[in-house]
Design a protein around this motif. Structure first.
Motif, PDB file in Angstrom:
ATOM      1  N   UNK A  35       0.853  -1.186   0.000  1.00 43.52           N
ATOM      2  CA  UNK A  35       0.000   0.000   0.000  1.00 43.52           C
ATOM      3  C   UNK A  35       0.888   1.235   0.000  1.00 43.52           C
ATOM      4  N   UNK A  36       0.618   2.161  -0.896  1.00 47.04           N
ATOM      5  CA  UNK A  36       1.357   3.421  -0.955  1.00 47.04           C
ATOM      6  C   UNK A  36       0.626   4.477  -0.143  1.00 47.04           C
ATOM      7  N   UNK A  37       1.369   5.210   0.686  1.00 49.03           N
ATOM      8  CA  UNK A  37       0.793   6.315   1.460  1.00 49.03           C
ATOM      9  C   UNK A  37       1.460   7.588   0.948  1.00 49.03           C
ATOM     10  N   UNK A  38       0.678   8.404   0.265  1.00 48.16           N
ATOM     11  CA  UNK A  38       1.244   9.599  -0.348  1.00 48.16           C
ATOM     12  C   UNK A  38       0.494  10.847   0.134  1.00 48.16           C
ATOM     13  N   UNK A  39       1.033  12.006  -0.208  1.00 44.55           N
ATOM     14  CA  UNK A  39       0.431  13.271   0.195  1.00 44.55           C
ATOM     15  C   UNK A  39       1.514  14.316   0.299  1.00 44.55           C
ATOM     16  N   UNK A  40       1.136  15.588   0.269  1.00 47.04           N
ATOM     17  CA  UNK A  40       2.136  16.653   0.299  1.00 47.04           C
ATOM     18  C   UNK A  40       2.902  16.708   1.614  1.00 47.04           C
ATOM     19  N   UNK A  41       3.973  17.453   1.640  1.00 43.81           N
ATOM     20  CA  UNK A  41       4.782  17.621   2.853  1.00 43.81           C
ATOM     21  C   UNK A  41       3.898  18.113   3.990  1.00 43.81           C
ATOM     22  N   UNK A  42       4.075  17.498   5.153  1.00 40.22           N
ATOM     23  CA  UNK A  42       3.347  17.941   6.331  1.00 40.22           C
ATOM     24  C   UNK A  42       1.916  17.445   6.416  1.00 40.22           C
ATOM     25  N   UNK A  43       1.532  16.507   5.545  1.00 43.31           N
ATOM     26  CA  UNK A  43       0.129  16.057   5.544  1.00 43.31           C
ATOM     27  C   UNK A  43      -0.161  15.011   6.618  1.00 43.31           C
ATOM     28  N   UNK A  87      13.121   4.634   8.940  1.00 44.90           N
ATOM     29  CA  UNK A  87      12.883   6.026   9.304  1.00 44.90           C
ATOM     30  C   UNK A  87      13.173   6.962   8.132  1.00 44.90           C
ATOM     31  N   UNK A  88      12.359   8.027   8.033  1.00 44.37           N
ATOM     32  CA  UNK A  88      12.552   9.023   6.968  1.00 44.37           C
ATOM     33  C   UNK A  88      13.950   9.622   7.089  1.00 44.37           C
ATOM     34  N   UNK A  89      14.332  10.007   8.310  1.00 42.79           N
ATOM     35  CA  UNK A  89      15.711  10.436   8.556  1.00 42.79           C
ATOM     36  C   UNK A  89      16.398   9.249   9.211  1.00 42.79           C
ATOM     37  N   UNK A  90      17.350   8.671   8.497  1.00 42.49           N
ATOM     38  CA  UNK A  90      17.954   7.396   8.895  1.00 42.49           C
ATOM     39  C   UNK A  90      18.413   7.414  10.354  1.00 42.49           C
ATOM     40  N   UNK A  91      18.112   6.357  11.079  1.00 41.39           N
ATOM     41  CA  UNK A  91      18.525   6.229  12.480  1.00 41.39           C
ATOM     42  C   UNK A  91      19.253   4.920  12.683  1.00 41.39           C
ATOM     43  N   UNK A 167       9.717   6.767   3.015  1.00 39.10           N
ATOM     44  CA  UNK A 167      10.549   7.340   1.941  1.00 39.10           C
ATOM     45  C   UNK A 167      11.878   6.595   1.817  1.00 39.10           C
ATOM     46  N   UNK A 168      11.791   5.279   1.835  1.00 42.43           N
ATOM     47  CA  UNK A 168      13.017   4.483   1.770  1.00 42.43           C
ATOM     48  C   UNK A 168      13.726   4.650   0.418  1.00 42.43           C
ATOM     49  N   UNK A 194       3.386  -4.615   3.125  1.00 42.14           N
ATOM     50  CA  UNK A 194       4.171  -3.373   3.161  1.00 42.14           C
ATOM     51  C   UNK A 194       3.265  -2.144   3.037  1.00 42.14           C
ATOM     52  N   UNK A 195       3.559  -1.140   3.867  1.00 45.36           N
ATOM     53  CA  UNK A 195       3.020   0.208   3.640  1.00 45.36           C
ATOM     54  C   UNK A 195       4.216   1.094   3.340  1.00 45.36           C
ATOM     55  N   UNK A 196       4.200   1.765   2.207  1.00 50.21           N
ATOM     56  CA  UNK A 196       5.334   2.630   1.854  1.00 50.21           C
ATOM     57  C   UNK A 196       4.877   4.069   1.633  1.00 50.21           C
ATOM     58  N   UNK A 197       5.473   4.965   2.446  1.00 52.67           N
ATOM     59  CA  UNK A 197       5.337   6.397   2.192  1.00 52.67           C
ATOM     60  C   UNK A 197       6.354   6.723   1.111  1.00 52.67           C
ATOM     61  N   UNK A 198       5.928   7.409   0.067  1.00 51.74           N
ATOM     62  CA  UNK A 198       6.883   7.662  -1.016  1.00 51.74           C
ATOM     63  C   UNK A 198       6.453   8.861  -1.844  1.00 51.74           C
ATOM     64  N   UNK A 199       7.428   9.694  -2.199  1.00 47.32           N
ATOM     65  CA  UNK A 199       7.159  10.786  -3.141  1.00 47.32           C
ATOM     66  C   UNK A 199       7.582  10.404  -4.559  1.00 47.32           C
ATOM     67  N   UNK A 200       8.280   9.280  -4.711  1.00 55.15           N
ATOM     68  CA  UNK A 200       8.732   8.849  -6.038  1.00 55.15           C
ATOM     69  C   UNK A 200       7.588   8.082  -6.714  1.00 55.15           C
ATOM     70  N   UNK A 201       6.844   8.777  -7.577  1.00 55.42           N
ATOM     71  CA  UNK A 201       5.626   8.190  -8.139  1.00 55.42           C
ATOM     72  C   UNK A 201       5.913   7.001  -9.053  1.00 55.42           C
ATOM     73  N   UNK A 202       7.105   6.993  -9.649  1.00 60.62           N
ATOM     74  CA  UNK A 202       7.489   5.843 -10.470  1.00 60.62           C
ATOM     75  C   UNK A 202       7.467   4.560  -9.627  1.00 60.62           C
ATOM     76  N   UNK A 203       7.932   4.691  -8.395  1.00 60.94           N
ATOM     77  CA  UNK A 203       7.953   3.528  -7.494  1.00 60.94           C
ATOM     78  C   UNK A 203       6.548   3.158  -7.050  1.00 60.94           C
ATOM     79  N   UNK A 204       5.737   4.171  -6.786  1.00 59.38           N
ATOM     80  CA  UNK A 204       4.339   3.912  -6.393  1.00 59.38           C
ATOM     81  C   UNK A 204       3.632   3.139  -7.506  1.00 59.38           C
ATOM     82  N   UNK A 205       3.800   3.599  -8.733  1.00 58.71           N
ATOM     83  CA  UNK A 205       3.150   2.914  -9.860  1.00 58.71           C
ATOM     84  C   UNK A 205       3.688   1.504 -10.037  1.00 58.71           C
TER      85      UNK A 205
END
Ligand SMILES: Nc1ncnc2c1ncn2[C@@H]1O[C@H](COP(=O)(O)OP(=O)(O)OP(=O)(O)O)[C@@H](O)[C@H]1O
Ligand SMILES: [Mg+2]
Length: 244
Positions: A35-43, A87-91, A167-168, A194-205
């Motif tokens: 499942x892709x979880x998308x949306x603008x920054x801060x959503x 994590x979005x910011x690697x930890x 955003x891996x 898997x649930x993936x937050x992603x701004x790379x639409x190529x990957x979402x598709x």
């Protein structure tokens, strides 16, 4: 096998001071889906992941994994219930080696192994994510991309049923992106949902069976990737009214 979703989120809410970051979020995720979880920054996307994994406590709502309530459990118990994340910011731990970072997941996740077996399992995972030749380097010595690989291997080492990726794939070059897409597909094919937050639409598709879109803390669209990405309302929240 039942048709019940692996993950059922209902009415999830979280405010930070006066800001409603997540306002009544519902999500069903079928076992075996990406499942892709998308949306603008801060959503509110990362906040949803933080609530599912117990990183932060919800103000309300329910998160059920295979009918077991996760809301209110501490993060380590949720991890042992087989929900893992990156994590979005690697930890990662910069002073520990690649192998040691991943070993933490195998020793303290679900179904912990004794040390010798854990080491062998970790070496298999390192090979799989392309880090076998950097197993003895410290986290601090690794490039950003390799640090992201460590996080994926550490998450997989905990033996998740549900893997949450924040955003891996962000910041990968085109070659790395294709490798990353193939790796995520392989993880799913081995039985991890898997649930993936992603701004790379190529990957979402390329990867997602289902996409959900958040805007200002709420879900505004859901469906198959092509339909959702063609939705004018989705374009509007991404681009702003003037550009739509
Ligand atoms: N711990 C926190 N304390 C205060 N405000 C927070 C906290 N975490 C998130 N927020 C705020 O909540 C809102 C949602 O943030 P979130 O990180 O969930 O967005 P996002 O959709 O992941 O965005 P991005 O695509 O930029 O990563 C933002 O306004 C953010 O500033
Ligand atoms: Mg985020």
């Amino acid at each position: 096998m039942s048709d019940a979703p692996l993950l059922a989120v209902r009415g999830l809410r979280k405010s930070f001071g006066g800001l409603q970051a997540v306002r009544g979020f519902d999500l069903d995720v079928a076992a075996g889906a990406i499942v892709g979880l998308i949306g603008p920054n801060g959503s509110g996307k990362t906040t949803v992941l933080n609530l599912i994994t117990g990183e932060i406590a919800a103000d309300g709502g329910s998160v059920r994994l295979a009918d077991q309530e996760m809301a209110g459990l501490p993060a380590f118990r949720i991890c042992r219930s087989q929900i893992a994340r990156t994590f979005q910011l690697v930890r990662i731990l910069p002073g520990m080696t690649t192998r040691e970072n991943v070993l933490i997941g195998r020793l303290f996740g679900a179904d912990p192994a004794p040390l010798e077996r854990a080491r062998r399992d970790v070496d298999v995972l390192l090979d799989r994510v392309g880090l076998a030749d950097r197993a003895d380097q410290t986290g601090a010595q690794l490039t950003y991309i390799d640090q992201k690989r460590v996080e994926l291997a550490r998450a997989l080492a905990t033996r998740p049923r549900l893997l949450l990726l924040d955003e891996w794939l962000a910041g990968l070059n085109p070659t790395e992106l294709q490798i990353g897409i193939a790796l995520i597909r392989q993880v799913r094919d081995e039985g991890v949902t898997i649930i993936m937050i992603e701004h790379v639409m190529e990957a979402i598709r390329a990867l997602c069976d289902h996409v959900v879109v958040m805007s200002a803390g709420a879900l505004i669209a859901a469906g198959a990737p092509d339909a959702v990405l063609a939705d004018p309302e989705v374009a509007r929240v991404y681009l702003g009214d003037d550009d739509a």
